[in-house]
Design a protein around this motif. Structure first.
Motif: not given
Length: 87
Positions: A10-11, A13-15, A17-18, A21
Motif C-alpha cells: 500500500t505504501q 503504491k502511494q509513493f 502514484e505521487r 502525478y
C-alpha cells in the motif's frame, strides 16, 4: 495492509502514484516553458541567449565573476596561441 518481504504494498503504491502525478505536472510545466520560449522567439528574442541569461540569473555574484574571469583567461590563451602560430 499488504506486506511482502517487509515491504508495504500500500505504501509503495502511494509513493508511486505521487511520483507519477508529479511527473505529469513536470511535463505540463515543461510544455508551458516551451510555449513561453516560442512566444519570446516570435517577439524577436534569441532563445539561445534567453537560456544563457536564465543560467546567469541563477548564479551568485562570486560564481559569475569567477566564470567570467576564467572565460577571459581562456580567450587570451587562445589569442596568444594563434599569434604564435601565425608568426
Amino acid at each position: 495492509m499488504t506486506h511482502i518481504a517487509g515491504i508495504s504494498g500500500t505504501q509503495l503504491k502511494q509513493f508511486l502514484e505521487r511520483i507519477e502525478y508529479l511527473e505529469e505536472q513536470k511535463a505540463a510545466v515543461a510544455g508551458d516553458i516551451r510555449d513561453v520560449f516560442g512566444e519570446a522567439k516570435s517577439a524577436g528574442f534569441d532563445v539561445k541567449i534567453l537560456r544563457q541569461v536564465l543560467k546567469v540569473r541563477k548564479m551568485n555574484r562570486d560564481e559569475l565573476e569567477e566564470q567570467e574571469a576564467l572565460f577571459d583567461t581562456y580567450i587570451q590563451a587562445l589569442d596568444r596561441a594563434e599569434e604564435s602560430q601565425a608568426a
